[in-house]
Scaffold this active site. Structure first.
Site, PDB file in Angstrom:
ATOM      1  N   ASP A 273      30.651 -30.011   0.350  1.00  0.00           N
ATOM      2  CA  ASP A 273      29.603 -29.173  -0.239  1.00  0.00           C
ATOM      3  C   ASP A 273      28.613 -30.107  -0.925  1.00  0.00           C
ATOM      4  O   ASP A 273      28.780 -31.337  -0.890  1.00  0.00           O
ATOM      5  CB  ASP A 273      30.183 -28.144  -1.218  1.00  0.00           C
ATOM      6  CG  ASP A 273      29.414 -26.818  -1.182  1.00  0.00           C
ATOM      7  OD1 ASP A 273      28.174 -26.867  -1.338  1.00  0.00           O
ATOM      8  OD2 ASP A 273      30.028 -25.763  -0.984  1.00  0.00           O
ATOM      9  N   HIS A 324      26.537 -16.497   7.361  1.00  0.00           N
ATOM     10  CA  HIS A 324      25.816 -15.254   7.054  1.00  0.00           C
ATOM     11  C   HIS A 324      24.709 -15.457   6.023  1.00  0.00           C
ATOM     12  O   HIS A 324      23.856 -14.584   5.849  1.00  0.00           O
ATOM     13  CB  HIS A 324      26.787 -14.154   6.623  1.00  0.00           C
ATOM     14  CG  HIS A 324      27.445 -14.374   5.295  1.00  0.00           C
ATOM     15  ND1 HIS A 324      28.145 -13.380   4.643  1.00  0.00           N
ATOM     16  CD2 HIS A 324      27.538 -15.460   4.474  1.00  0.00           C
ATOM     17  CE1 HIS A 324      28.624 -13.829   3.511  1.00  0.00           C
ATOM     18  NE2 HIS A 324      28.268 -15.091   3.382  1.00  0.00           N
TER      19      HIS A 324
END
Length: 423
Positions: A273, A324
């Site tokens: 990340d 998404h």
């Protein structure tokens, strides 16, 4: 209505019989009731009965209320949302003692809130399962309000929802008027709601408290039935990998990797990340009871998934609730970086919603899926996707990218999409 009622009675009997046979406590508003009504390892019949109960009870309510009462009942939704924000702001969840109760007058003093308004807010919240008034003029915890007191991650979810999600949802009209058909991440309802020109994650990075709360929200989502990582662990044959490396792409502080590592001791994980996110990962691990074992098998690496993938020899690249958030073109860019590094036999596992056509699944489930679709539009100008949308992305990435299988574990809102490169 009679047919729905008969089905409801039958399914309640099925569920009660399951509780009796397993010794699991019956659902109750009492504070000591387990927060999970039906554990993941309950029988498929019990889970199916619970799903039908939720759906039939919802439809019975709608039928009994009728069209003329639609707007009357719609008011409760936004007022419940307002109450949650008020209760979080004045720290009511934490000021009410876990055992016993507190007088409204005393609570108002502790919260530095006006007593008449306090009473109005909590009595409204009670009609939705938050708190109990026992004895009269005293406030005590219910099972749900106690969860928001005891679990910091769920409290972070409540704060994030009430402070960010609610105003964002109500700015949707203005966003679509100002930027019709935009797919830009900084032309959203969120941008209007918070008064920023930055995309969501860039704006979040500037606010340490909001960033921490969002991480807690993501951890609570990972433990919530329907979106919990247990479904991910059960929905794919991870054990068949043997000793293997899994890259948790966009994995935040590693909550998904932790859940998988606990169930599959042969797996090692690299959580990727942004630097400021993975910097908090080791601290998150250190608070866990099994930290020593997990630290030896879960590593962290600062990485943007738009850049070339640095881990070249992984067996699985996992993206849980990542794509998404992004537009079609961005999804193609993200997956293309992974395809470039796939060794023979390696897999990409996408864990995301595959939207059904209207009316295919129960209304109680479908409305949760539609909520997620709207959130993606309002915050990211993205979307939850139908199967054909997913297939369009995969074909654009590489014609050789094959869908091996799509699995929706029972009780899950999300599906696992397994991808590999054709020989």
């Amino acid at each position: 209505m009679e047919e729905l009622t008969r089905s409801l009675v039958n399914d309640v009997e099925v569920l009660n019989n399951h509780f009796v046979s397993t010794g699991h406590p019956l659902p109750s508003f009492d504070r000591h009731t387990p927060t999970v009504v039906l554990p993941n390892d309950a029988s498929p019949d019990a889970h199916a009965a619970r799903e039908r109960i939720l759906d039939n009870a919802l439809r019975l309510f709608q039928l009994a209320a009728g069209p003329s009462a639609y707007l009357l009942n719609l008011q409760t939704g936004y007022q419940y949302a307002s109450c949650v924000r008020w209760l979080c702001h004045f720290q009511i969840f934490h000021l009410v003692p876990l055992e016993g109760s507190i007088a409204y007058a005393d609570l108002a003093v502790l919260a530095k809130a006006p007593e008449p308004q306090l009473i109005s807010v909590v009595r409204m919240a009670m009609t939705n399962g938050l708190f109990l008034e026992s004895p009269p003029q005293h406030l005590a915890h219910s099972a749900t309000s106690a969860l928001l007191r005891n679990d910091a991650d769920f409290h972070d979810w409540a704060v994030t929802m009430s402070d960010l999600s609610f105003p964002t949802a109500f700015a949707m009209v203005e966003a679509h008027e100002r930027w019709p058909n935009s797919v830009e991440g900084n032309q959203t309802a969120y941008n209007i709601a918070v008064g920023s020109e930055l995309p969501f994650f860039s704006h979040l990075a500037e606010q340490s408290d909001r960033k921490r709360q969002f991480a807690g929200f993501m951890r609570s989502m990972a433990r919530s039935q329907g979106t919990d990582v247990e479904k991910l662990a059960e929905g794919w044959d991870w054990a068949a990998l043997g000793q293997a490396c899994v890259v948790d792409v966009g994995g935040s502080t590693g909550h998904t990797s932790v859940a998988l590592a606990r169930k599959y001791p042969d797996l090692n994980f690299v959580v990727e990340d942004l630097p400021e996110v993975v910097a908090e990962g080791p601290g998150y691990l250190s608070y866990l009871d099994d930290a020593q074992d997990l630290k030896s098998r879960i590593g962290y690496r600062a990485h943007s998934f738009f850049d070339p993938q640095p881990v070249q020899d992984a067996d699985v690249y996992m993206l849980r609730m990542i794509l998404h958030n992004w537009s079609f073109d961005d999804c193609v860019r993200i997956l293309s970086r992974l395809v470039q590094t796939l060794k023979p036999g390696a897999r990409i596992i996408i864990v995301d919603i595959v939207l059904p056509d209207p009316g295919v699944v129960s209304a109680s489930k479908e409305r949760l899926l539609r909520v997620q679709d709207l959130i993606m539009q309002q915050v990211f100008n993205s979307m939850e996707r139908y199967l054909e949308n997913w297939m369009d992305i995969f074909r654009k990435v590489d014609e050789r990218l094959e869908v091996k299988r799509i699995v929706e574990p029972p009780g899950s809102l999300m599906s696992l999409i397994e991808l590999s490169m054709a020989a």
